[in-house]
Design a protein around this motif. Structure first.
Motif, PDB file in Angstrom:
ATOM      1  N   UNK A 132       0.813  -1.134  -0.079  1.00 31.73           N
ATOM      2  CA  UNK A 132      -0.128   0.000  -0.067  1.00 31.73           C
ATOM      3  C   UNK A 132       0.798   1.267   0.052  1.00 31.73           C
ATOM      4  N   UNK A 133       2.020   1.190   0.697  1.00 30.94           N
ATOM      5  CA  UNK A 133       2.874   2.187   0.882  1.00 30.94           C
ATOM      6  C   UNK A 133       3.492   2.616  -0.591  1.00 30.94           C
ATOM      7  N   UNK A 134       3.928   1.718  -1.268  1.00 31.62           N
ATOM      8  CA  UNK A 134       4.196   1.860  -2.611  1.00 31.62           C
ATOM      9  C   UNK A 134       3.333   2.377  -3.626  1.00 31.62           C
ATOM     10  N   UNK A 179      -3.452   8.239  -3.899  1.00 32.77           N
ATOM     11  CA  UNK A 179      -4.436   7.484  -3.318  1.00 32.77           C
ATOM     12  C   UNK A 179      -5.933   7.317  -4.127  1.00 32.77           C
ATOM     13  N   UNK A 180      -6.098   8.174  -5.295  1.00 35.16           N
ATOM     14  CA  UNK A 180      -7.361   8.334  -5.693  1.00 35.16           C
ATOM     15  C   UNK A 180      -7.442   7.223  -6.947  1.00 35.16           C
ATOM     16  N   UNK A 181      -6.104   6.557  -7.239  1.00 38.65           N
ATOM     17  CA  UNK A 181      -5.875   5.683  -8.470  1.00 38.65           C
ATOM     18  C   UNK A 181      -6.974   4.300  -8.098  1.00 38.65           C
ATOM     19  N   UNK A 182      -7.628   3.697  -8.949  1.00 37.65           N
ATOM     20  CA  UNK A 182      -8.235   2.590  -8.688  1.00 37.65           C
ATOM     21  C   UNK A 182      -7.585   1.330  -8.150  1.00 37.65           C
ATOM     22  N   UNK A 214      -4.898   1.616  -6.441  1.00 30.36           N
ATOM     23  CA  UNK A 214      -4.514   2.018  -4.777  1.00 30.36           C
ATOM     24  C   UNK A 214      -5.719   1.892  -3.983  1.00 30.36           C
ATOM     25  N   UNK A 215      -6.849   2.299  -4.688  1.00 29.34           N
ATOM     26  CA  UNK A 215      -8.144   2.130  -3.674  1.00 29.34           C
ATOM     27  C   UNK A 215      -8.466   0.604  -3.310  1.00 29.34           C
ATOM     28  N   UNK A 216      -8.281  -0.263  -4.505  1.00 26.83           N
ATOM     29  CA  UNK A 216      -8.241  -1.634  -4.350  1.00 26.83           C
ATOM     30  C   UNK A 216      -7.486  -2.147  -3.195  1.00 26.83           C
ATOM     31  N   UNK A 217      -6.134  -1.723  -3.068  1.00 27.35           N
ATOM     32  CA  UNK A 217      -5.160  -2.219  -2.392  1.00 27.35           C
ATOM     33  C   UNK A 217      -5.557  -1.602  -0.667  1.00 27.35           C
ATOM     34  N   UNK A 218      -6.247  -0.636  -0.902  1.00 27.12           N
ATOM     35  CA  UNK A 218      -6.455   0.140   0.632  1.00 27.12           C
ATOM     36  C   UNK A 218      -7.658  -0.793   1.013  1.00 27.12           C
ATOM     37  N   UNK A 219      -8.596  -1.236   0.053  1.00 28.90           N
ATOM     38  CA  UNK A 219      -9.521  -2.102   0.707  1.00 28.90           C
ATOM     39  C   UNK A 219      -9.286  -3.360   1.317  1.00 28.90           C
TER      40      UNK A 219
END
Length: 131
Positions: free
Chosen positions: A106-108, A115-118, A120-125
């Protein structure tokens, strides 16, 4: 190789990835490191599907080592491998290791994609679901 995996022809796929690895692993450079890591990661996925978890983990670790050495530990390629390893660890009920790999990934992703890239959002979830 990927097509063979999709058809559940794992032994043939393994041979294709091994052949590809033999072609690319003796060259150097970031783009080649990503090819090597990709072949190793695909082999790890096959080993995991076949229940060879120690072999799978060794292949993931070798892929990560290649990428970190050539591309850097904070490269997008490393982020992808950390995420794959997070999934692997969760499937093995190794939550602490899964969370560690997810945190690194997630950091990478945040660094390279924002943060707004799809992705990244999947990774955040994924990361939130591990907590």
């Amino acid at each position: 190789g990927r097509l063979l995996v999709g058809k559940n022809r794992l032994q043939e796929a393994q041979m294709m990835f091994t052949k590809a690895l033999g072609i690319v692993e003796h060259k150097s450079g970031p783009s080649n490191a990503q090819l090597v890591a990709g072949a190793l990661s695909h082999q790890a996925n096959i080993q995991k599907e076949e229940g060879n978890y120690n072999k799978a983990l060794n292949l993931y670790e070798k892929a990560l080592e290649v990428v970190c050495e050539e591309c850097g530990e904070m490269s997008k390629a490393a982020g992808n491998l950390y995420l794959s390893m997070s999934i692997f660890y969760l499937e093995q009920d190794m939550l602490e290791e899964a969370l560690d790999m997810s945190t690194k990934s997630l950091k990478i992703y945040r660094r390279f994609l924002g943060d707004d890239h799809p992705e990244t959002k999947r990774n955040m979830t994924w990361h939130r679901n591990l907590l």
